[in-house]
Design a protein around this motif. Structure first.
Motif, PDB file in Angstrom:
ATOM      1  N   ASN A 235       8.499  -5.650  27.831  1.00 37.69           N
ATOM      2  CA  ASN A 235       7.365  -5.302  28.691  1.00 37.69           C
ATOM      3  C   ASN A 235       7.654  -3.951  29.312  1.00 37.69           C
ATOM      4  O   ASN A 235       8.248  -3.856  30.395  1.00 37.69           O
ATOM      5  N   ALA A 236       7.244  -2.898  28.625  1.00 39.41           N
ATOM      6  CA  ALA A 236       7.603  -1.538  29.047  1.00 39.41           C
ATOM      7  C   ALA A 236       7.072  -1.213  30.439  1.00 39.41           C
ATOM      8  O   ALA A 236       7.752  -0.567  31.241  1.00 39.41           O
ATOM      9  N   GLY A 237       5.857  -1.652  30.747  1.00 40.33           N
ATOM     10  CA  GLY A 237       5.284  -1.362  32.047  1.00 40.33           C
ATOM     11  C   GLY A 237       6.059  -2.011  33.175  1.00 40.33           C
ATOM     12  O   GLY A 237       6.367  -1.366  34.193  1.00 40.33           O
ATOM     13  N   GLU A 238       6.403  -3.293  33.029  1.00 43.83           N
ATOM     14  CA  GLU A 238       7.159  -3.994  34.064  1.00 43.83           C
ATOM     15  C   GLU A 238       8.569  -3.436  34.191  1.00 43.83           C
ATOM     16  O   GLU A 238       9.107  -3.305  35.303  1.00 43.83           O
ATOM     17  N   THR A 239       9.170  -3.085  33.067  1.00 41.08           N
ATOM     18  CA  THR A 239      10.494  -2.466  33.093  1.00 41.08           C
ATOM     19  C   THR A 239      10.453  -1.163  33.876  1.00 41.08           C
ATOM     20  O   THR A 239      11.326  -0.892  34.714  1.00 41.08           O
ATOM     21  N   ALA A 240       9.439  -0.353  33.639  1.00 39.40           N
ATOM     22  CA  ALA A 240       9.299   0.904  34.369  1.00 39.40           C
ATOM     23  C   ALA A 240       9.067   0.663  35.853  1.00 39.40           C
ATOM     24  O   ALA A 240       9.645   1.347  36.705  1.00 39.40           O
ATOM     25  N   ARG A 241       8.222  -0.314  36.182  1.00 38.67           N
ATOM     26  CA  ARG A 241       7.948  -0.611  37.596  1.00 38.67           C
ATOM     27  C   ARG A 241       9.225  -1.002  38.339  1.00 38.67           C
ATOM     28  O   ARG A 241       9.485  -0.524  39.448  1.00 38.67           O
ATOM     29  N   ARG A 242      10.023  -1.847  37.724  1.00 41.50           N
ATOM     30  CA  ARG A 242      11.264  -2.270  38.384  1.00 41.50           C
ATOM     31  C   ARG A 242      12.259  -1.116  38.493  1.00 41.50           C
ATOM     32  O   ARG A 242      12.980  -1.007  39.495  1.00 41.50           O
ATOM     33  N   ALA A 243      12.295  -0.269  37.488  1.00 34.28           N
ATOM     34  CA  ALA A 243      13.188   0.889  37.548  1.00 34.28           C
ATOM     35  C   ALA A 243      12.759   1.852  38.653  1.00 34.28           C
ATOM     36  O   ALA A 243      13.597   2.394  39.391  1.00 34.28           O
ATOM     37  N   ILE A 244      11.462   2.068  38.782  1.00 33.85           N
ATOM     38  CA  ILE A 244      10.947   2.947  39.837  1.00 33.85           C
ATOM     39  C   ILE A 244      11.287   2.373  41.211  1.00 33.85           C
ATOM     40  O   ILE A 244      11.682   3.107  42.131  1.00 33.85           O
ATOM     41  N   GLU A 245      11.167   1.068  41.370  1.00 34.79           N
ATOM     42  CA  GLU A 245      11.537   0.428  42.631  1.00 34.79           C
ATOM     43  C   GLU A 245      13.009   0.659  42.959  1.00 34.79           C
ATOM     44  O   GLU A 245      13.391   0.705  44.129  1.00 34.79           O
ATOM     45  N   ALA A 246      13.833   0.816  41.916  1.00 32.42           N
ATOM     46  CA  ALA A 246      15.259   1.074  42.107  1.00 32.42           C
ATOM     47  C   ALA A 246      15.557   2.550  42.361  1.00 32.42           C
ATOM     48  O   ALA A 246      16.719   2.908  42.577  1.00 32.42           O
ATOM     49  N   GLY A 247      14.528   3.394  42.315  1.00 34.27           N
ATOM     50  CA  GLY A 247      14.710   4.808  42.605  1.00 34.27           C
ATOM     51  C   GLY A 247      14.742   5.715  41.396  1.00 34.27           C
ATOM     52  O   GLY A 247      15.011   6.920  41.514  1.00 34.27           O
ATOM     53  N   VAL A 248      14.444   5.179  40.220  1.00 36.90           N
ATOM     54  CA  VAL A 248      14.438   5.959  38.985  1.00 36.90           C
ATOM     55  C   VAL A 248      13.141   6.780  38.899  1.00 36.90           C
ATOM     56  O   VAL A 248      12.072   6.285  39.249  1.00 36.90           O
ATOM     57  N   VAL A 249      13.230   8.012  38.428  1.00 34.89           N
ATOM     58  CA  VAL A 249      12.039   8.873  38.340  1.00 34.89           C
ATOM     59  C   VAL A 249      11.731   9.334  36.918  1.00 34.89           C
ATOM     60  O   VAL A 249      10.799  10.098  36.687  1.00 34.89           O
ATOM     61  N   GLY A 250      12.497   8.851  35.959  1.00 38.64           N
ATOM     62  CA  GLY A 250      12.248   9.188  34.555  1.00 38.64           C
ATOM     63  C   GLY A 250      12.842   8.121  33.671  1.00 38.64           C
ATOM     64  O   GLY A 250      13.648   7.295  34.128  1.00 38.64           O
ATOM     65  N   GLY A 251      12.443   8.114  32.404  1.00 39.83           N
ATOM     66  CA  GLY A 251      12.985   7.105  31.510  1.00 39.83           C
ATOM     67  C   GLY A 251      12.780   7.436  30.050  1.00 39.83           C
ATOM     68  O   GLY A 251      11.873   8.183  29.688  1.00 39.83           O
TER      69      GLY A 251
END
Length: 265
Positions: A98-114
């Protein structure tokens, strides 16, 4: 997330995006844990960090390819984000289902790119995944920098004409750019002529590549070809492990640790 944290996240994301469109190529020496992140972040000239999924998986004893549990993977990335002041990009592999959910959780962790692999899925599916990641960035209010990866060259049939793989990489890359991905990663590109062809097809500062020891062009040469970004994937960890094994071998042979070893931790 507090307003201050959201503002800082947006600032880091914008900084990271700007680094991809600057005249100078962005160089990312991939990291895999807190100490590797701190060492690279402290190196003069470092402007951002990117994690290597292969290296993080290896750190915990897992094979590459989404074998490491996502929560464990993300926890390491979260620790890296907290340990540095620079923008951090995370390798999402193929999106963990689930690319969208993976990105959302990463952003919550402070990630700004992927990074997101297409794994040569049908193009419509791959495009939908890219759209989901970009939507997650918009929902968070940041300019998320997706490095959309196509494996068209990496997984190409060696018996087929090389031009077919290059054409497919261009087709897929353009589709990802059209739905908002800022840059496209094409692993497997090492020849000058192929890099130039794909860079020209994508447009200025849209192509990213990986540096392979003893094979790839220099950073200066890649910049001259219009490449936006060069990263190192698992190879920086292999550099470190090579130094470790060589040092151990020297000791076991009756020698000593190398002179000039620096206290970096």
């Amino acid at each position: 997330m507090t307003q201050t944290a959201a503002t800082d996240l947006a600032r880091r994301a914008r900084t990271f995006l700007d680094l991809h469109t600057a005249p100078e190529i962005l160089v990312l020496a991939n990291v895999w844990d807190v100490v590797s992140a701190q060492v690279v972040a402290a190196t003069p000239g470092t402007q951002a960090l990117a994690t290597a999924s292969h290296s993080i998986a290896s750190t915990f004893g897992y094979a590459d390819g989404e074998n490491i549990p996502f929560d464990l993977h993300l926890e390491m990335v979260r620790r890296i984000v907290r340990a540095v002041e620079l923008p951090v990009s995370m390798d999402f592999e193929a999106g963990y289902g689930n690319a969208g959910e993976t990105a959302r959780r990463a952003i919550e962790a402070g990630v700004v790119g992927g990074n997101l692999e297409d794994a040569m899925k049908p193009l419509a599916q791959a495009v939908t995944a890219v759209e989901a990641v970009m939507a997650a960035g918009r929902e968070a209010g940041i300019d998320f920098v997706l490095n959309a990866r196509t494996d068209a060259v990496l997984r190409a049939d060696p018996a087929a004409p090389r031009s077919q793989a290059i054409d497919e990489a261009v087709r897929r890359g353009r589709a990802f750019l059209e739905v908002g991905a800022p840059v496209v990663f094409v692993p497997g590109l090492v020849a000058r002529e192929e890099i130039q062809e794909v860079a020209d097809a994508f447009g200025p500062r849209r192509l990213t590549v990986i540096s392979i020891p003893g094979v790839s062009l220099s950073v200066q040469e890649l910049q001259a070809l219009g490449v936006a970004r060069v990263s190192t994937g698992p190879f920086t960890q292999r550099v470190a492990l090579t130094a470790l094994q060589d040092a151990a071998a020297a000791l076991l042979a009756g020698g000593r640790l190398p002179a000039g070893t620096r206290p970096l931790n």
